[in-house]
Design a protein around this motif. Structure first.
Motif, mmCIF file in Angstrom:
data_model
loop_
_atom_site.group_PDB
_atom_site.id
_atom_site.type_symbol
_atom_site.label_atom_id
_atom_site.label_comp_id
_atom_site.label_asym_id
_atom_site.label_seq_id
_atom_site.Cartn_x
_atom_site.Cartn_y
_atom_site.Cartn_z
ATOM 1 N N ILE A 194 0.842 -1.198 0.000
ATOM 2 C CA ILE A 194 0.000 0.000 0.000
ATOM 3 C C ILE A 194 0.879 1.250 0.000
ATOM 4 N N ALA A 195 1.972 1.231 0.748
ATOM 5 C CA ALA A 195 2.885 2.383 0.780
ATOM 6 C C ALA A 195 3.426 2.679 -0.617
ATOM 7 N N ALA A 196 3.762 1.634 -1.354
ATOM 8 C CA ALA A 196 4.241 1.825 -2.728
ATOM 9 C C ALA A 196 3.150 2.427 -3.601
ATOM 10 N N LEU B 109 -4.403 -7.453 -3.387
ATOM 11 C CA LEU B 109 -3.782 -7.218 -4.698
ATOM 12 C C LEU B 109 -4.770 -6.795 -5.779
ATOM 13 N N PRO B 110 -5.948 -7.430 -5.903
ATOM 14 C CA PRO B 110 -6.904 -6.944 -6.911
ATOM 15 C C PRO B 110 -7.379 -5.517 -6.639
ATOM 16 N N LEU B 111 -7.508 -5.146 -5.356
ATOM 17 C CA LEU B 111 -7.894 -3.770 -5.016
ATOM 18 C C LEU B 111 -6.830 -2.781 -5.470
ATOM 19 N N LEU B 112 -5.572 -3.117 -5.214
ATOM 20 C CA LEU B 112 -4.483 -2.244 -5.638
ATOM 21 C C LEU B 112 -4.426 -2.137 -7.160
ATOM 22 N N ALA B 113 -4.657 -3.249 -7.840
ATOM 23 C CA ALA B 113 -4.642 -3.230 -9.309
ATOM 24 C C ALA B 113 -5.769 -2.348 -9.853
ATOM 25 N N ARG B 114 -6.972 -2.489 -9.303
ATOM 26 C CA ARG B 114 -8.092 -1.650 -9.755
ATOM 27 C C ARG B 114 -7.871 -0.179 -9.405
ATOM 28 N N ALA B 115 -7.108 0.072 -8.338
ATOM 29 C CA ALA B 115 -6.804 1.452 -7.953
ATOM 30 C C ALA B 115 -5.751 2.064 -8.878
ATOM 31 N N GLY B 116 -5.048 1.233 -9.640
ATOM 32 C CA GLY B 116 -4.085 1.751 -10.598
ATOM 33 C C GLY B 116 -2.658 1.263 -10.410
ATOM 34 N N ALA B 117 -2.428 0.405 -9.433
ATOM 35 C CA ALA B 117 -1.079 -0.132 -9.233
ATOM 36 C C ALA B 117 -0.856 -1.314 -10.170
ATOM 37 N N GLU B 118 0.388 -1.495 -10.550
ATOM 38 C CA GLU B 118 0.778 -2.673 -11.326
ATOM 39 C C GLU B 118 1.408 -3.666 -10.359
ATOM 40 N N ILE B 119 0.977 -4.910 -10.430
ATOM 41 C CA ILE B 119 1.456 -5.936 -9.519
ATOM 42 C C ILE B 119 1.998 -7.098 -10.336
ATOM 43 N N ALA B 120 3.166 -7.565 -9.970
ATOM 44 C CA ALA B 120 3.762 -8.710 -10.660
ATOM 45 C C ALA B 120 4.462 -9.597 -9.645
ATOM 46 N N GLU B 121 4.276 -10.906 -9.810
ATOM 47 C CA GLU B 121 5.042 -11.844 -8.998
ATOM 48 C C GLU B 121 6.418 -11.989 -9.627
ATOM 49 N N PRO C 167 -10.626 5.268 -6.722
ATOM 50 C CA PRO C 167 -11.232 4.815 -5.475
ATOM 51 C C PRO C 167 -11.787 3.388 -5.597
ATOM 52 N N GLN C 168 -11.632 2.628 -4.528
ATOM 53 C CA GLN C 168 -12.133 1.248 -4.473
ATOM 54 C C GLN C 168 -12.723 1.000 -3.095
ATOM 55 N N ASP C 169 -13.940 0.479 -3.042
ATOM 56 C CA ASP C 169 -14.564 0.123 -1.767
ATOM 57 C C ASP C 169 -14.006 -1.197 -1.265
ATOM 58 N N VAL C 170 -14.007 -1.368 0.057
ATOM 59 C CA VAL C 170 -13.524 -2.614 0.634
ATOM 60 C C VAL C 170 -14.265 -2.895 1.944
ATOM 61 N N ALA C 171 -14.455 -4.169 2.219
ATOM 62 C CA ALA C 171 -15.005 -4.621 3.504
ATOM 63 C C ALA C 171 -14.079 -5.706 4.049
ATOM 64 N N THR C 172 -13.897 -5.721 5.340
ATOM 65 C CA THR C 172 -13.004 -6.717 5.929
ATOM 66 C C THR C 172 -13.703 -8.072 6.023
ATOM 67 N N GLU C 173 -12.882 -9.112 5.992
ATOM 68 C CA GLU C 173 -13.361 -10.491 6.087
ATOM 69 C C GLU C 173 -12.276 -11.335 6.739
#
Length: 134
Positions: free
Chosen positions: A51-53, A74-86, A102-108
């Motif tokens: 998230i800091a990145a 990871l999908p939230l960060l991707a939809r927010a505009g971050a690029e994620i790669a393993e 912006p992306q909504d989230v609920a804890t689980e």
């Protein structure tokens, strides 16, 4: 005193018995040679740095971690505009250019989004271009 788990009992030659008071008595045999267990990466630490990145922009590689530990993030960060790669070392997170979406989230419960990442995610959404619900 050493805390043990059931994996220890499978690895070490032992003589284990219990009593009615929920105590377990374990006597290790003379042939016990010890064992090694890998330590799982901390998913809150991994998520915090990811998230800091995404907040700061740029690129960050998180080594010795795994995507499945932060699978809901990871999908939230991707939809927010971050690029994620393993990568061979772990995960690479990058965000360059415009503000996050912006992306909504609920804890689980695990493997869902962890409560302990709400504050960090809120900081990301504070710089997002729009409204989100956490």
């Amino acid at each position: 005193m050493r805390i043990i788990n059931e994996n220890d009992l499978r690895i070490f030659p032992t003589n284990a018995r219990s009593n009615a008071i929920r105590s377990i008595f374990i006597v290790f045999s003379n042939t016990s040679k010890g064992s090694q267990h890998p330590v799982l990466p901390d998913r809150i630490e991994t998520g915090t740095y990811a998230i800091a990145a995404a907040i700061a922009g740029g690129e960050l590689e998180l080594s010795n971690t795994r995507a499945e530990l932060v699978g809901a993030l990871l999908p939230l960060l991707a939809r927010a505009g971050a690029e994620i790669a393993e990568t061979n070392l772990g995960l690479k997170i990058a965000r360059n250019g415009k503000r996050p979406m912006p992306q909504d989230v609920a804890t689980e419960p695990f493997p869902g989004f962890p409560t302990d990442l709400q504050a960090q995610y809120m900081a990301l959404m504070a710089v997002a271009d729009g409204t989100s619900h956490i």
